[in-house]
Motif scaffolding. Structure first.
Motif, mmCIF file in Angstrom:
data_model
loop_
_atom_site.group_PDB
_atom_site.id
_atom_site.type_symbol
_atom_site.label_atom_id
_atom_site.label_comp_id
_atom_site.label_asym_id
_atom_site.label_seq_id
_atom_site.Cartn_x
_atom_site.Cartn_y
_atom_site.Cartn_z
ATOM 1 N N GLY A 6 0.825 -1.207 0.000
ATOM 2 C CA GLY A 6 0.000 0.000 0.000
ATOM 3 C C GLY A 6 0.857 1.254 0.000
ATOM 4 N N ALA A 7 1.852 1.286 0.865
ATOM 5 C CA ALA A 7 2.716 2.470 0.935
ATOM 6 C C ALA A 7 3.493 2.645 -0.361
ATOM 7 C CB ALA A 7 3.666 2.359 2.120
ATOM 8 N N GLY B 175 1.230 4.253 -2.825
ATOM 9 C CA GLY B 175 1.084 5.675 -2.502
ATOM 10 C C GLY B 175 2.304 6.479 -2.932
ATOM 11 N N MET B 176 3.480 5.933 -2.682
ATOM 12 C CA MET B 176 4.696 6.637 -3.098
ATOM 13 C C MET B 176 4.777 6.728 -4.615
ATOM 14 S SD MET B 176 7.647 5.661 -0.325
ATOM 15 C CE MET B 176 7.435 3.902 -0.258
ATOM 16 N N GLN C 184 3.102 9.546 -6.043
ATOM 17 C CA GLN C 184 3.862 10.791 -5.907
ATOM 18 C C GLN C 184 4.943 10.906 -6.975
ATOM 19 O OE1 GLN C 184 3.751 13.469 -4.268
ATOM 20 N NE2 GLN C 184 2.889 13.221 -2.225
ATOM 21 N N GLN D 50 -4.079 -5.945 -2.217
ATOM 22 C CA GLN D 50 -3.401 -4.746 -2.727
ATOM 23 C C GLN D 50 -2.869 -5.004 -4.129
ATOM 24 O OE1 GLN D 50 -3.151 -1.730 -1.737
ATOM 25 N NE2 GLN D 50 -3.371 -1.633 0.465
ATOM 26 N N TRP E 8 -8.728 4.065 -13.704
ATOM 27 C CA TRP E 8 -8.845 5.534 -13.583
ATOM 28 C C TRP E 8 -7.614 6.284 -14.044
ATOM 29 C CZ3 TRP E 8 -6.129 8.451 -9.707
ATOM 30 C CH2 TRP E 8 -5.393 7.669 -8.814
ATOM 31 N N VAL F 200 -6.917 10.310 -4.994
ATOM 32 C CA VAL F 200 -6.649 8.906 -5.297
ATOM 33 C C VAL F 200 -7.972 8.155 -5.310
ATOM 34 C CG1 VAL F 200 -5.580 6.785 -4.415
ATOM 35 C CG2 VAL F 200 -4.317 8.945 -4.332
ATOM 36 N N ASP G 241 -7.908 -0.586 2.399
ATOM 37 C CA ASP G 241 -6.678 -0.533 1.602
ATOM 38 C C ASP G 241 -6.175 0.876 1.340
ATOM 39 O OD1 ASP G 241 -5.789 -3.364 0.439
ATOM 40 O OD2 ASP G 241 -7.933 -3.331 0.810
ATOM 41 N N LEU G 242 -7.074 1.850 1.412
ATOM 42 C CA LEU G 242 -6.634 3.225 1.177
ATOM 43 C C LEU G 242 -5.756 3.744 2.296
ATOM 44 C CD1 LEU G 242 -9.812 4.939 -0.248
ATOM 45 C CD2 LEU G 242 -7.585 4.780 -1.363
ATOM 46 N N PRO H 277 -3.091 2.282 4.098
ATOM 47 C CA PRO H 277 -1.663 2.227 3.752
ATOM 48 C C PRO H 277 -1.314 3.011 2.492
ATOM 49 C CG PRO H 277 -2.707 0.052 3.514
ATOM 50 C CD PRO H 277 -3.687 0.937 4.204
ATOM 51 N N VAL H 278 -2.222 3.084 1.535
ATOM 52 C CA VAL H 278 -1.905 3.820 0.306
ATOM 53 C C VAL H 278 -1.723 5.312 0.604
ATOM 54 C CG1 VAL H 278 -2.790 4.552 -1.949
ATOM 55 C CG2 VAL H 278 -2.981 2.153 -1.262
ATOM 56 N N GLY I 156 1.417 5.986 2.248
ATOM 57 C CA GLY I 156 2.511 6.036 1.276
ATOM 58 C C GLY I 156 2.565 7.358 0.528
ATOM 59 N N VAL I 157 1.396 7.918 0.188
ATOM 60 C CA VAL I 157 1.387 9.234 -0.470
ATOM 61 C C VAL I 157 2.003 10.270 0.478
ATOM 62 C CG1 VAL I 157 -0.050 11.077 -1.430
ATOM 63 C CG2 VAL I 157 -0.621 8.691 -1.913
ATOM 64 N N MET J 206 4.166 9.658 2.974
ATOM 65 C CA MET J 206 5.609 9.395 3.087
ATOM 66 C C MET J 206 6.348 9.896 1.855
ATOM 67 S SD MET J 206 5.286 5.492 4.605
ATOM 68 C CE MET J 206 6.990 5.024 4.278
ATOM 69 N N GLY K 42 -2.228 -0.289 7.946
ATOM 70 C CA GLY K 42 -1.988 1.078 7.483
ATOM 71 C C GLY K 42 -1.788 2.046 8.629
#
Lengths: 324, 416
Positions: free
Chosen positions: A65-66, A69-70, A73, A93, A105, B118, B126-127, B129-130, B133-134, B136, B164
């Motif tokens: 997940g992280a 997210g990264m 970015q 995930q 999307w 997002v 699940d969002l 941890p996502v 991450g954004v 971080m 998360g």
């Protein structure tokens, strides 16, 4: 240049990409101070610091997940699964968030998930699996599975530079057993292209990962009997180099698929279907397969040996096919 | 006109803006129901009714550079972040003009470049941890951003929520998680899901601040969330905000919610967030009838126009189904650096790769009793501190924090 092992080649790829591109960051369990369970990331924390080599809790869903997210970015995270078996913990995930993001999307996910897979080291049911088909079957992911140090480095570099999520499967049996001299200069290996490891005219053996070594050993023995096998190392499972397989089959007219993955639902089935659809007229015999058993990976050495394809299984199948 | 005093002041325009977004959410919801009944909505329709203050009041605390990931009942958050009703209408109607072009529906869309939104997935948790991450990633790039997502009471039971929140806490990520306690996870009341009076109590388990707020009072929602956002932006997060509200319809349009005690609907109907806020605006003389009428006329006009646009948008061409599995050069991936890149490259980034454990995990780990050796911990090493119930006031540092000792030391004052 001294020869380097596969695990050293992987470390070189990570190091060189981190040096080249500050958007490359590593995330995973025990990858920093400890350098990774297999030492694939050894020395990288000291060089690149805490912000780029991120030790996490035991939390695969959070790691992936992280990393997603990264990547949103604009970063290019490389997530390590300590053993690839643990990717099951973050399956959601992977298949629902990562794989579908771009299609749903338009959110590209330029991330890499890498980790040690495969058996032969008596790791037992949870440290030996080959999960490639879980992900080959999920549109949106790319899956690579090298068999040489050169390819491990070149494919990992391509994966990091790719705008899509790439799963890099690294066979742990090969980590320190294959070694070769690598070019001093930067190079990549394209995702989606197989390599002909040994040319031959009598039959095609399509394989990948550790089974490439077994298949080459088998081809050596077969040659003594006058059977010239062409060994294809698929290298990428998704997108599959279908044309490369068809081209070889058009030449040899016979196909044997060898994989360490279990039999049912393995990529042999997909390859057989593709050849049936596109090169049926060129076939002179049935498409055969040598695979692991349809069981979990057993622990004790004689059990695991029975589970895994052996060189003798490949030569036996090849001889049978050569008779057509 | 004097406005009521607030810790985080809102101008008259901002107060009316809040009303605009809440009312727009409500009216859009009503229009979608009408379109659903005309068979123009494809698939399920999920109502935000009753939760407008919660979505709008939280999202409104963010700046343009901040990031959100909305859940299905956070249409208000999407509107605050700059999406228009037409986007939501076309998503529900599966039209080619929708942000996803018909690839996905509902609020499942986003915008990485401009609005920093997002897209959610249907699997809950699940969002978290996502968005961690954004956050971080943003911190790594030197951006002073905060990320926010919402989760329902039901979603807090997932493993992904825990993983998360735990990673966010270990990383001190600039992240705000809004738990929208709308009392129902589909048909199951919150008491049967979680044996806690306040879901915000879960924050204690992560050693992070947790707030409880009246989710139907938009001013209260804004004030509490603004504080959470400020804490997170200063590196004192993550923060968990529980917004207590009520889902006033079924899970989706097909669900008459017969399992909800009628008295419960009555109770919450009397606390309708729009009615409460209209009353507040009137009592505090923020608006008059003319201002109210103007906003409502604007909403009516905008919705009429957007419905026309949505209805005129054709369904997608079938061949679009085959496109877009991979990014094949359609996106340029670019990180937005707001710090010198030299800071993350050797030699500047290089560190001594050692852990220091100040109190060695001793049973009595109050700082004063830590072994003397711990005092010589190198400043550039990530410190693994054993957290016990008494350590919540100590200054923790994780692998994301060691470069910022000053901020890490500043943490205790923001903690509960």
């Amino acid at each position: 240049m001294a020869p380097v092992t596969m695990v050293e080649a992987i470390r070189e790829a990570l190091d060189e990409e981190m040096q080249r591109d500050p958007s490359v960051v590593l995330i995973g369990e025990d990858i920093g101070v400890y350098g990774g369970a297999f030492k694939a990331t050894e020395g990288l924390l000291a060089k690149y610091g805490w912000e780029r080599v991120i030790d996490t809790p035991i939390s695969e869903t959070a790691i992936i997940g992280a990393a997603v997210g990264m990547s949103y970015q604009g970063l290019r995270p490389v997530a390590e699964m300590q053993f690839i078996d643990f990717i099951a913990c973050c399956f959601n995930q992977m298949v629902n968030f990562v794989a579908k993001s771009h299609y749903r999307w338009g959110g590209p996910v330029p991330m890499v998930v890498r980790g040690p897979c495969g058996g032969g080291v008596h790791g037992g049911p949870f440290h030996s699996q080959n999960p490639e088909m879980w992900f080959v079957h999920t549109p949106g992911l790319k899956v690579v599975y090298p068999s040489t140090a050169y390819d491990a480095k070149g494919l990992l570099k391509s994966a990091i530079r790719d705008n899509n999520p790439v799963l890099c499967l690294e066979h742990k049996f090969l980590y320190r057993r294959v070694k070769e001299e690598l070019p001093a200069e930067d190079y990549t290996v394209p995702i989606g292209k197989l390599a002909v490891r040994r040319p031959g005219r009598d039959l095609t053996i399509a394989t990948y990962g550790a089974m490439t070594l077994h298949s080459l050993d088998a081809a050596e023995e077969l040659a003594k009997e006058g059977i010239e096998a062409e060994v294809l190392d698929l290298r990428t499972l998704m997108p599959l180099d279908r044309q490369g397989i068809i081209d070889s089959v058009r030449k040899t007219n016979k196909l044997l698929v060898v994989h360490e993955d279990v039999r049912s639902g393995g990529i042999a089935g997909e390859i057989a279907a593709t050849v049936n659809e596109q090169a049926f007229e060129d076939l002179d015999g049935p498409i055969l397969r040598v695979t692991s058993l349809d069981t979990p990976v057993p622990f004790s050495p004689p059990l695991e040996e029975r589970f895994l394809p052996q060189v003798a299984d490949i030569t036996r199948a090849a001889r049978e096919l050569a008779r057509y | 006109m004097t406005l009521p005093e607030m810790k985080y002041p809102l101008s008259r325009d901002q107060l009316l803006d809040l009303y605009y977004f809440m009312k727009l959410t409500r009216e859009l919801d009503e229009q979608l129901v009408r379109l659903f009944r005309q068979n123009k909505v494809v698939g399920g329709l999920y109502s935000s009714i009753g939760q407008e203050a919660s979505a709008v009041g939280t999202a409104y605390t963010l700046e343009k550079r901040d990031w959100i990931a909305p859940m299905i009942r956070n249409v208000g958050g999407l509107l605050v972040k700059g999406f228009r009703p037409r986007d939501i209408l076309m998503q529900y109607m599966a039209r080619s003009g929708a942000p996803t072009g018909g690839k996905d529906g509902t609020s499942h869309f986003g915008d990485l470049q401009d609005r920093h939104v997002v897209s959610p997935i249907s699997m809950l948790g699940d969002l978290i941890p996502v968005m961690t991450g954004v956050a971080m990633g943003g911190r790594y790039l030197g951006q002073k951003i905060v990320t926010m997502t919402w989760i329902g009471d039901g979603g807090t039971s997932t493993g992904a929520f825990h993983e998360g929140m735990n990673l966010a806490a270990a990383q001190h990520a600039p992240f705000v998680c809004v738990v929208e306690n709308n009392q129902w996870a589909y048909s199951t009341p919150v008491a049967r899901q979680v044996p806690l009076k306040n879901l915000a109590d879960r924050a204690r388990a992560y050693g992070i601040p947790g707030y409880v707020v009246d989710g139907n009072d938009v001013i209260a929602v804004y004030q509490a969330t603004k504080e959470a956002v400020e804490l997170a932006r200063r590196g004192e997060g993550p923060v968990l905000v529980e917004s207590k509200t009520m889902r006033m319809k079924g899970h989706a349009q097909h669900d008459p919610a017969g399992y909800v005690p009628p008295e419960m609907f009555e109770y919450w109907k009397a606390r309708d967030p729009l009615a409460l806020y209209e009353k507040w605006l009137t009592e505090n003389k923020v608006w008059d009838k003319k201002a109210k009428d103007e906003i409502e006329a604007r909403i009516e006009r905008e919705l009429k126009e957007d419905i026309e646009i949505a209805e005129a948008s054709p369904l997608p061409n079938a061949e679009e189904a085959e496109r877009g599995v991979y990014c094949e050069g359609c996106h340029t991936i670019e990180a937005h650096w707001e710090r010198p890149i030299a800071e993350v490259q050797p030699p500047k980034a290089s560190v001594q790769p050692v852990w220091t454990v100040p109190d060695f995990g001793a049973l009595n780990n109050a700082r004063g009793s830590a072994p003397a050796a711990a005092a010589s911990a190198p400043d550039d090493g990530a410190r693994a501190e054993a957290h016990s119930n008494s350590s919540a006031k100590s200054a923790p540092a994780g692998s994301g924090a060691p470069k910022r000792p000053a901020r890490a030391e500043a943490r205790p004052k923001g903690r509960r």
